[in-house]
Design a protein around this motif. Structure first.
Motif, PDB file in Angstrom:
ATOM      1  N   LYS A 110       0.847  -1.206   0.000  1.00  0.00           N
ATOM      2  CA  LYS A 110       0.000   0.000   0.000  1.00  0.00           C
ATOM      3  C   LYS A 110       0.880   1.253   0.000  1.00  0.00           C
ATOM      4  CE  LYS A 110      -4.108   2.188   1.480  1.00  0.00           C
ATOM      5  NZ  LYS A 110      -4.721   2.278   2.784  1.00  0.00           N
ATOM      6  N   ARG A 111       1.985   1.201   0.753  1.00  0.00           N
ATOM      7  CA  ARG A 111       2.885   2.365   0.779  1.00  0.00           C
ATOM      8  C   ARG A 111       3.385   2.668  -0.637  1.00  0.00           C
ATOM      9  NH1 ARG A 111       7.465   0.801   3.991  1.00  0.00           N
ATOM     10  NH2 ARG A 111       8.279   0.027   2.040  1.00  0.00           N
ATOM     11  N   GLU A 112       3.791   1.620  -1.359  1.00  0.00           N
ATOM     12  CA  GLU A 112       4.274   1.817  -2.743  1.00  0.00           C
ATOM     13  C   GLU A 112       3.153   2.360  -3.637  1.00  0.00           C
ATOM     14  OE1 GLU A 112       6.004  -1.806  -4.326  1.00  0.00           O
ATOM     15  OE2 GLU A 112       7.241  -1.932  -2.528  1.00  0.00           O
ATOM     16  N   ALA A 113       1.952   1.801  -3.473  1.00  0.00           N
ATOM     17  CA  ALA A 113       0.828   2.223  -4.319  1.00  0.00           C
ATOM     18  C   ALA A 113       0.479   3.702  -4.096  1.00  0.00           C
ATOM     19  CB  ALA A 113      -0.389   1.348  -4.043  1.00  0.00           C
ATOM     20  N   LEU A 114       0.716   4.179  -2.869  1.00  0.00           N
ATOM     21  CA  LEU A 114       0.346   5.565  -2.544  1.00  0.00           C
ATOM     22  C   LEU A 114       1.440   6.584  -2.876  1.00  0.00           C
ATOM     23  CD1 LEU A 114      -1.541   5.157   0.858  1.00  0.00           C
ATOM     24  CD2 LEU A 114      -2.511   6.032  -1.275  1.00  0.00           C
ATOM     25  N   GLU A 115       2.654   6.083  -3.182  1.00  0.00           N
ATOM     26  CA  GLU A 115       3.754   7.003  -3.484  1.00  0.00           C
ATOM     27  C   GLU A 115       3.383   7.886  -4.675  1.00  0.00           C
ATOM     28  OE1 GLU A 115       7.466   4.868  -3.914  1.00  0.00           O
ATOM     29  OE2 GLU A 115       7.443   4.489  -1.753  1.00  0.00           O
ATOM     30  N   GLU A 116       3.596   9.169  -4.529  1.00  0.00           N
ATOM     31  CA  GLU A 116       3.274  10.177  -5.555  1.00  0.00           C
ATOM     32  C   GLU A 116       1.770  10.324  -5.812  1.00  0.00           C
ATOM     33  OE1 GLU A 116       5.743   9.339  -8.991  1.00  0.00           O
ATOM     34  OE2 GLU A 116       7.392   8.992  -7.602  1.00  0.00           O
ATOM     35  N   VAL A 117       0.951   9.615  -5.050  1.00  0.00           N
ATOM     36  CA  VAL A 117      -0.510   9.765  -5.165  1.00  0.00           C
ATOM     37  C   VAL A 117      -0.988  10.542  -3.942  1.00  0.00           C
ATOM     38  CG1 VAL A 117      -2.719   8.537  -5.256  1.00  0.00           C
ATOM     39  CG2 VAL A 117      -0.724   7.603  -6.461  1.00  0.00           C
ATOM     40  N   LEU A 118      -0.581  10.080  -2.758  1.00  0.00           N
ATOM     41  CA  LEU A 118      -0.876  10.798  -1.512  1.00  0.00           C
ATOM     42  C   LEU A 118       0.409  11.540  -1.129  1.00  0.00           C
ATOM     43  CD1 LEU A 118      -2.397   9.198   1.736  1.00  0.00           C
ATOM     44  CD2 LEU A 118      -0.818  11.115   1.736  1.00  0.00           C
ATOM     45  N   ILE A 119       0.369  12.872  -1.230  1.00  0.00           N
ATOM     46  CA  ILE A 119       1.586  13.657  -0.956  1.00  0.00           C
ATOM     47  C   ILE A 119       1.346  14.525   0.286  1.00  0.00           C
ATOM     48  CG2 ILE A 119       3.220  15.354  -1.904  1.00  0.00           C
ATOM     49  CD1 ILE A 119       2.378  14.259  -4.712  1.00  0.00           C
ATOM     50  N   PRO A 120       1.870  14.085   1.446  1.00  0.00           N
ATOM     51  CA  PRO A 120       1.615  14.852   2.671  1.00  0.00           C
ATOM     52  C   PRO A 120       2.501  16.087   2.763  1.00  0.00           C
ATOM     53  CG  PRO A 120       2.845  12.840   3.195  1.00  0.00           C
ATOM     54  CD  PRO A 120       2.676  12.882   1.706  1.00  0.00           C
ATOM     55  N   PHE A 121       1.978  17.122   3.411  1.00  0.00           N
ATOM     56  CA  PHE A 121       2.734  18.335   3.707  1.00  0.00           C
ATOM     57  C   PHE A 121       3.160  18.281   5.177  1.00  0.00           C
ATOM     58  CE2 PHE A 121       1.022  21.707   0.459  1.00  0.00           C
ATOM     59  CZ  PHE A 121       1.643  21.017  -0.557  1.00  0.00           C
ATOM     60  N   THR A 122       4.123  19.125   5.539  1.00  0.00           N
ATOM     61  CA  THR A 122       4.472  19.248   6.957  1.00  0.00           C
ATOM     62  C   THR A 122       3.388  20.091   7.644  1.00  0.00           C
ATOM     63  OG1 THR A 122       5.729  21.279   6.644  1.00  0.00           O
ATOM     64  CG2 THR A 122       6.974  19.201   6.483  1.00  0.00           C
ATOM     65  N   MET A 123       3.373  20.020   8.973  1.00  0.00           N
ATOM     66  CA  MET A 123       2.431  20.835   9.745  1.00  0.00           C
ATOM     67  C   MET A 123       2.615  22.311   9.377  1.00  0.00           C
ATOM     68  SD  MET A 123       0.615  18.969  11.800  1.00  0.00           S
ATOM     69  CE  MET A 123       0.014  20.036  13.105  1.00  0.00           C
ATOM     70  N   GLU A 124       3.892  22.726   9.255  1.00  0.00           N
ATOM     71  CA  GLU A 124       4.193  24.123   8.955  1.00  0.00           C
ATOM     72  C   GLU A 124       3.647  24.516   7.569  1.00  0.00           C
ATOM     73  OE1 GLU A 124       8.240  24.884  10.093  1.00  0.00           O
ATOM     74  OE2 GLU A 124       8.239  26.715   8.905  1.00  0.00           O
ATOM     75  N   GLU A 125       3.823  23.597   6.601  1.00  0.00           N
ATOM     76  CA  GLU A 125       3.316  23.891   5.250  1.00  0.00           C
ATOM     77  C   GLU A 125       1.791  24.004   5.242  1.00  0.00           C
ATOM     78  OE1 GLU A 125       6.589  21.824   2.269  1.00  0.00           O
ATOM     79  OE2 GLU A 125       5.213  20.520   3.372  1.00  0.00           O
ATOM     80  N   GLU A 126       1.144  23.154   6.050  1.00  0.00           N
ATOM     81  CA  GLU A 126      -0.337  23.218   6.118  1.00  0.00           C
ATOM     82  C   GLU A 126      -0.770  24.578   6.665  1.00  0.00           C
ATOM     83  OE1 GLU A 126      -2.185  20.953   4.797  1.00  0.00           O
ATOM     84  OE2 GLU A 126      -1.483  18.937   5.284  1.00  0.00           O
ATOM     85  N   PHE A 127      -0.109  25.018   7.754  1.00  0.00           N
ATOM     86  CA  PHE A 127      -0.460  26.314   8.350  1.00  0.00           C
ATOM     87  C   PHE A 127      -0.186  27.453   7.365  1.00  0.00           C
ATOM     88  CE2 PHE A 127      -0.459  24.468  12.732  1.00  0.00           C
ATOM     89  CZ  PHE A 127      -1.684  24.985  13.108  1.00  0.00           C
ATOM     90  N   ASP A 128       0.965  27.381   6.676  1.00  0.00           N
ATOM     91  CA  ASP A 128       1.316  28.436   5.713  1.00  0.00           C
ATOM     92  C   ASP A 128       0.268  28.519   4.608  1.00  0.00           C
ATOM     93  OD1 ASP A 128       3.551  29.010   7.138  1.00  0.00           O
ATOM     94  OD2 ASP A 128       4.964  28.025   5.783  1.00  0.00           O
TER      95      ASP A 128
END
Ligand code: SAM
Length: 240
Positions: free
Chosen positions: A195-213
């Motif tokens: 599942k981790r491989e399948a999600l690579e480049e599909v689910l791209i998480p941001f850092t907490m700081e990036e979310e706030f920005d």
């Protein structure tokens, strides 16, 4: 139905919200997202608190309708227009079945559409649970600006995401804690790594700081975290 999609040695390819995923999605969500039902309850509770009489309630990436079903309980106004949006037909079809089964069709409008093409207006509440992370990063700011513009003053944007930390070591540790959670939920090492491989480049998480920005740049001055568990976080952003 139990999620066994990544159990066999067969190659699955990139993760898609297709018919196979739709059939097991509720089981996948509850065994892959820590505190899924608690977050749903918190979102419904906050939505009930911030709802503005007469305004619309949007759930962007509504999947099988779990959030909307909870919202129908926490928002007492029987005339509140609920709009669930999802781009996956097989997934939104499950939502249609569930909403019909609970006799809520007259309160809920389910739309199969890309969120990026959607026009939002007169919104009191906009929810995005674990969906912004699937939007291409370069399109996220414009989407959040659209959400901000579509919200009425005093309305709330409720966002839940998988997140990273600024420190890569801490991020890796938190990701490992998530894999521990999945092991506890009965997923095998093979299922977790596929599942981790399948999600690579599909689910791209941001850092907490990036979310706030991102939230701030979109216009939200009033932003808080109302839930955090290792690499999962939920944010409340209110339009002043
Ligand atoms: C992890 S699921 C969301 C879970 C759901 N919000 C919940 O709390 O139960 C992500 C959903 O977003 C939908 N999705 C992804 N990209 C989308 C887009 N651009 N427009 C509309 N829906 C999208 C997927 O089809 C999927 O159902």
């Amino acid at each position: 139905m139990k999620d066994t999609l990544f159990k066999s040695d067969k190659i699955n390819g990139k993760f898609k919200f297709d018919e196979k995923v739709a059939g097991v999605f509720d089981d996948m969500l509850s065994r892959s997202v820590p505190f899924y039902s608690e977050v749903q309850q918190m979102v419904a509770d906050l939505a009930g608190k911030y709802y503005i009489e007469g305004s619309k309630v949007y759930d962007l990436g509504c999947s099988t309708g779990n959030t909307i079903i909870n919202l129908c309980k926490s928002i007492k106004d029987k005339n509140a227009p609920f709009i669930g949006v999802d781009s996956s037909e097989p997934v939104i079809n499950r939502a249609i079945e569930k909403i019909e089964g609970r006799g809520l069709s007259n309160r809920v409008d389910l739309v199969c559409s890309d969120i990026l093409d959607l026009d939002l207006s007169d919104a009191g509440i906009v929810i995005m649970n674990f969906t912004l992370q699937f939007i291409p990063p370069h399109r996220r700011l414009a989407l959040l600006k659209k959400i901000y513009a579509g919200l009425s003053k005093g309305g709330a944007f409720l966002l839940s995401e998988k997140v990273l930390e600024n420190n890569p070591e801490t991020s890796d540790l938190f990701i490992e804690k998530h894999y521990d959670f999945k092991r506890e939920m009965g997923y095998s090492e093979l299922e977790i790594s596929k599942k981790r491989e399948a999600l690579e480049e599909v689910l791209i998480p941001f850092t907490m700081e990036e979310e706030f920005d991102l939230l701030k740049e979109a216009g939200f001055k009033n932003c808080s975290v109302f839930f955090k568990w290792f690499n999962f976080a939920s944010f409340l952003a209110v339009k002043d």
